[in-house]
Design a protein around this motif. Structure first.
Motif, PDB file in Angstrom:
ATOM      1  N   GLY A  90     -12.492   6.755 -18.145  1.00  0.00           N
ATOM      2  CA  GLY A  90     -13.470   5.686 -18.289  1.00  0.00           C
ATOM      3  C   GLY A  90     -14.457   5.573 -17.146  1.00  0.00           C
ATOM      4  O   GLY A  90     -15.677   5.613 -17.353  1.00  0.00           O
ATOM      5  N   PRO A  91     -13.999   5.447 -15.879  1.00  0.00           N
ATOM      6  CA  PRO A  91     -14.946   5.304 -14.766  1.00  0.00           C
ATOM      7  C   PRO A  91     -15.899   6.484 -14.626  1.00  0.00           C
ATOM      8  O   PRO A  91     -17.099   6.298 -14.410  1.00  0.00           O
ATOM      9  N   SER A  92     -15.375   7.716 -14.718  1.00  0.00           N
ATOM     10  CA  SER A  92     -16.253   8.876 -14.561  1.00  0.00           C
ATOM     11  C   SER A  92     -17.233   8.988 -15.715  1.00  0.00           C
ATOM     12  O   SER A  92     -18.382   9.400 -15.533  1.00  0.00           O
ATOM     13  N   ALA A  93     -16.812   8.601 -16.931  1.00  0.00           N
ATOM     14  CA  ALA A  93     -17.721   8.641 -18.078  1.00  0.00           C
ATOM     15  C   ALA A  93     -18.859   7.650 -17.887  1.00  0.00           C
ATOM     16  O   ALA A  93     -20.028   7.969 -18.161  1.00  0.00           O
ATOM     17  N   CYS A  94     -18.547   6.438 -17.413  1.00  0.00           N
ATOM     18  CA  CYS A  94     -19.590   5.454 -17.147  1.00  0.00           C
ATOM     19  C   CYS A  94     -20.559   5.961 -16.087  1.00  0.00           C
ATOM     20  O   CYS A  94     -21.766   5.746 -16.160  1.00  0.00           O
ATOM     21  N   GLN A  95     -20.029   6.651 -15.098  1.00  0.00           N
ATOM     22  CA  GLN A  95     -20.869   7.150 -14.018  1.00  0.00           C
ATOM     23  C   GLN A  95     -21.889   8.162 -14.529  1.00  0.00           C
ATOM     24  O   GLN A  95     -23.090   8.037 -14.264  1.00  0.00           O
ATOM     25  N   VAL A  96     -21.432   9.153 -15.279  1.00  0.00           N
ATOM     26  CA  VAL A  96     -22.353  10.202 -15.724  1.00  0.00           C
ATOM     27  C   VAL A  96     -23.303   9.676 -16.799  1.00  0.00           C
ATOM     28  O   VAL A  96     -24.470  10.080 -16.866  1.00  0.00           O
ATOM     29  N   LEU A  97     -22.831   8.748 -17.631  1.00  0.00           N
ATOM     30  CA  LEU A  97     -23.721   8.183 -18.643  1.00  0.00           C
ATOM     31  C   LEU A  97     -24.767   7.284 -17.999  1.00  0.00           C
ATOM     32  O   LEU A  97     -25.917   7.222 -18.448  1.00  0.00           O
ATOM     33  N   GLY A  98     -24.373   6.567 -16.943  1.00  0.00           N
ATOM     34  CA  GLY A  98     -25.341   5.766 -16.216  1.00  0.00           C
ATOM     35  C   GLY A  98     -26.424   6.623 -15.590  1.00  0.00           C
ATOM     36  O   GLY A  98     -27.608   6.272 -15.605  1.00  0.00           O
ATOM     37  N   GLN A  99     -26.039   7.767 -15.037  1.00  0.00           N
ATOM     38  CA  GLN A  99     -27.027   8.684 -14.489  1.00  0.00           C
ATOM     39  C   GLN A  99     -27.977   9.185 -15.566  1.00  0.00           C
ATOM     40  O   GLN A  99     -29.185   9.300 -15.345  1.00  0.00           O
ATOM     41  N   ARG A 100     -27.426   9.450 -16.744  1.00  0.00           N
ATOM     42  CA  ARG A 100     -28.260   9.961 -17.831  1.00  0.00           C
ATOM     43  C   ARG A 100     -29.290   8.920 -18.263  1.00  0.00           C
ATOM     44  O   ARG A 100     -30.480   9.225 -18.455  1.00  0.00           O
ATOM     45  N   LEU A 101     -28.856   7.671 -18.424  1.00  0.00           N
ATOM     46  CA  LEU A 101     -29.788   6.620 -18.830  1.00  0.00           C
ATOM     47  C   LEU A 101     -30.827   6.335 -17.751  1.00  0.00           C
ATOM     48  O   LEU A 101     -31.963   5.973 -18.039  1.00  0.00           O
ATOM     49  N   GLN A 102     -30.431   6.511 -16.485  1.00  0.00           N
ATOM     50  CA  GLN A 102     -31.336   6.206 -15.384  1.00  0.00           C
ATOM     51  C   GLN A 102     -32.381   7.307 -15.196  1.00  0.00           C
ATOM     52  O   GLN A 102     -33.528   7.035 -14.848  1.00  0.00           O
ATOM     53  N   ARG A 103     -32.002   8.546 -15.414  1.00  0.00           N
ATOM     54  CA  ARG A 103     -32.871   9.670 -15.099  1.00  0.00           C
ATOM     55  C   ARG A 103     -33.758  10.107 -16.250  1.00  0.00           C
ATOM     56  O   ARG A 103     -34.679  10.900 -16.063  1.00  0.00           O
ATOM     57  N   THR A 104     -33.483   9.634 -17.444  1.00  0.00           N
ATOM     58  CA  THR A 104     -34.336   9.955 -18.579  1.00  0.00           C
ATOM     59  C   THR A 104     -35.331   8.830 -18.803  1.00  0.00           C
ATOM     60  O   THR A 104     -35.097   7.679 -18.439  1.00  0.00           O
ATOM     61  N   ARG A 105     -36.432   9.166 -19.421  1.00  0.00           N
ATOM     62  CA  ARG A 105     -37.469   8.164 -19.688  1.00  0.00           C
ATOM     63  C   ARG A 105     -36.949   7.146 -20.700  1.00  0.00           C
ATOM     64  O   ARG A 105     -36.583   7.512 -21.813  1.00  0.00           O
ATOM     65  N   PRO A 106     -36.907   5.874 -20.337  1.00  0.00           N
ATOM     66  CA  PRO A 106     -36.350   4.869 -21.257  1.00  0.00           C
ATOM     67  C   PRO A 106     -37.195   4.731 -22.522  1.00  0.00           C
ATOM     68  O   PRO A 106     -38.428   4.713 -22.462  1.00  0.00           O
ATOM     69  N   ASP A 107     -36.533   4.655 -23.651  1.00  0.00           N
ATOM     70  CA  ASP A 107     -37.208   4.392 -24.915  1.00  0.00           C
ATOM     71  C   ASP A 107     -36.782   3.047 -25.477  1.00  0.00           C
ATOM     72  O   ASP A 107     -36.894   2.806 -26.669  1.00  0.00           O
ATOM     73  N   TRP A 108     -36.300   2.172 -24.593  1.00  0.00           N
ATOM     74  CA  TRP A 108     -35.829   0.855 -25.010  1.00  0.00           C
ATOM     75  C   TRP A 108     -36.403  -0.203 -24.065  1.00  0.00           C
ATOM     76  O   TRP A 108     -36.807   0.092 -22.941  1.00  0.00           O
ATOM     77  N   ASP A 109     -36.446  -1.427 -24.536  1.00  0.00           N
ATOM     78  CA  ASP A 109     -36.840  -2.566 -23.710  1.00  0.00           C
ATOM     79  C   ASP A 109     -35.635  -3.351 -23.199  1.00  0.00           C
ATOM     80  O   ASP A 109     -35.668  -3.923 -22.116  1.00  0.00           O
ATOM     81  N   VAL A 110     -34.572  -3.378 -24.013  1.00  0.00           N
ATOM     82  CA  VAL A 110     -33.384  -4.161 -23.675  1.00  0.00           C
ATOM     83  C   VAL A 110     -32.139  -3.355 -24.020  1.00  0.00           C
ATOM     84  O   VAL A 110     -32.058  -2.782 -25.115  1.00  0.00           O
ATOM     85  N   ILE A 111     -31.209  -3.273 -23.090  1.00  0.00           N
ATOM     86  CA  ILE A 111     -29.858  -2.818 -23.433  1.00  0.00           C
ATOM     87  C   ILE A 111     -29.069  -4.051 -23.834  1.00  0.00           C
ATOM     88  O   ILE A 111     -28.964  -5.012 -23.067  1.00  0.00           O
TER      89      ILE A 111
END
Length: 453
Positions: free
Chosen positions: A181-202
């Motif tokens: 769980g913790p490592s999955a959140c970490q890498v997914l957080g990096q992915r959402l942060q480093r890609t261009r957001p296509d959303w206004d609200v999570i």
């Protein structure tokens, strides 16, 4: 040191009734239930106490500490998603966060029925170690029907329907392998942060306050808001049915014994659907009893929504043969008195919908009798938990042994859509506050009447 949350930062449980009996029962269940949800790092803790949850803004540093062979893949189309079916099911069977709404059948059926209405794009994030699927975060971009100016929301798949047809999928979270769980959140957080957001609200709703998504922040930048939702009521069956009854109040135990005696004297039958024909028959009777019950008090009933009805019927056909759902019936001489549908995952049965007849045939409360008989049946099968799901019905509090806090996690990006939405929200609050000013109600009523003309 654990301290109560400040009253100024507490967020109430929305939708909960304010009756004295309900409040007293909630306090009984929450007594000595101090809980701290923390992600194990230098962050502000979230304190849960008597059904309140404090607002926090977690701060989790994202570092490159994942294994070297970890990769992230995004799924945007149905064909690629279908290719994950076997790996998804294997992950679900071993995941500590497994809940019915995270099952393959639930997620895939929801997208088939609700996706064309609410979804603009699939965004399922998967984490692999080598060729092994170790985590899944099912998301989608939600569009607001008939409102192009509304913020684009990145939601958990299976949530954010309109209220009249919502499926109420609770306990959504990251589906991950044990310890991942913790490592999955970490890498997914990096992915959402480093890609261009296509959303206004999570917007992550219907999550438990102790879920992985709450404990581990996905995006380190930006402001997160944690809002309390109605708590879930839980009955512990791990010690057996008799042990469970011993944990109820004296008043409730007395009523339970009376209902069970009436059931034994009435000659009623308790049975569960098994074959496809029985599933169809039982489901039809469930719909009829549920609708008759609510329409008698002037409400449409859940099955008045065609998509809601189709969704649960298709799930019953898929999940009952797999042992992931139970559709039970209480009847006398083939005359149904009560039916109840529950979904099963990870040793827990989740109660979703029921229907009962008022003319009970000798049983004072067929609905309560059904709940008790199903709990006894599930306890004999080794089920540890019967989860009533969030709700404001008093009987849920009476027959629960504890409560589980639920939450909604949001993060807003500074875009023109969110600015417009937040401005409208503030304006609505100011407008509603005018009703509380002395003499304001009459003036507002006059303006409303003049507008109506």
């Amino acid at each position: 040191m654990i301290v109560p949350a400040s009253p100024r930062t507490r967020t109430p449980i929305h939708g909960a009734p304010s009756s004295y009996k309900y409040t007293r029962t909630i306090k009984r269940l929450w007594r000595s239930s101090w809980r701290v949800v923390c992600n194990g790092c230098d962050c502000k803790p979230m304190i849960l106490f008597y059904g309140w949850v404090s607002m926090v803004t977690p701060s989790v540093p994202i570092v490159d500490g994942a294994p070297a062979d970890t990769t992230i893949r995004e799924v945007h189309d149905v064909n690629s998603w279908d290719a994950l079916r076997t790996a998804w099911k294997q992950l679900f069977n071993t995941s500590p966060t497994a809940a019915p709404p995270l099952s393959w059948e639930w997620q895939r059926t929801w997208w088939d029925i609700y996706g064309p209405i609410y979804g603009s794009r699939l965004r399922i994030l998967t984490v692999y170690q080598g060729d092994v699927l170790t985590a899944v975060l099912p998301l989608y971009l939600r569009r607001q029907p008939h409102n192009a100016l509304a913020p684009i929301r990145l939601c958990l798949l299976g949530t954010a329907e309109e209220e009249f047809e919502e499926t109420c999928g609770e306990y959504l979270d990251i589906l991950h392998a044990p310890g991942m769980g913790p490592s999955a959140c970490q890498v997914l957080g990096q992915r959402l942060q480093r890609t261009r957001p296509d959303w206004d609200v999570i917007d992550f709703s219907h999550v438990a306050a102790d879920a992985t998504l709450v404990r581990q922040t996905l995006v380190s930048s930006g402001s997160w808001q944690l809002q309390a939702e109605r708590p879930s009521f839980v009955a512990d069956l791990g010690g057996g049915f008799d042990t469970y009854l011993g944990e109820l109040s004296t008043r409730v135990r007395s009523f339970v014994r009376k209902v069970l005696r009436q059931y034994e004297a009435s000659g009623a039958r308790f049975e569960c659907a098994g074959s496809p024909q029985e599933i169809t028959e039982y489901f039809s009777q469930l719909v009829d009893l549920h609708q008759a019950r609510w329409q008698a008090v002037g409400k449409p009933g859940a099955f008045a929504a065609p998509r809601f009805k189709e969704f649960h019927y298709r799930l019953c056909q898929q999940m009952i043969p797999l042992g992931q759902a139970v559709l039970a019936r209480l009847s006398i001489d083939d005359r149904p008195l009560s039916l109840l549908l529950a979904y099963i995952a990870n040793g827990a049965a989740h109660y979703y919908v029921s229907g009962s007849r008022r003319d009970s045939g000798g049983i004072k409360s067929p609905g309560i009798a059904m709940n008790l008989l199903l709990k006894r049946h599930l306890a004999s099968m080794g089920i540890q938990i019967f989860d009533y799901q969030p709700g404001s019905h008093t009987y849920k509090a009476d027959y629960a042994t504890r409560v589980r806090a639920m939450a909604r996690l949001q993060s807003w990006r500074p875009t023109w859509r969110t600015a417009l939405a937040l401005t409208q929200r503030v304006a609505n609050r100011i407008y509603r506050s005018l009703y509380r000013l002395p003499g304001a109600e009459e003036g507002l009523a006059t303006r409303i009447d003049l507008t109506a003309r």
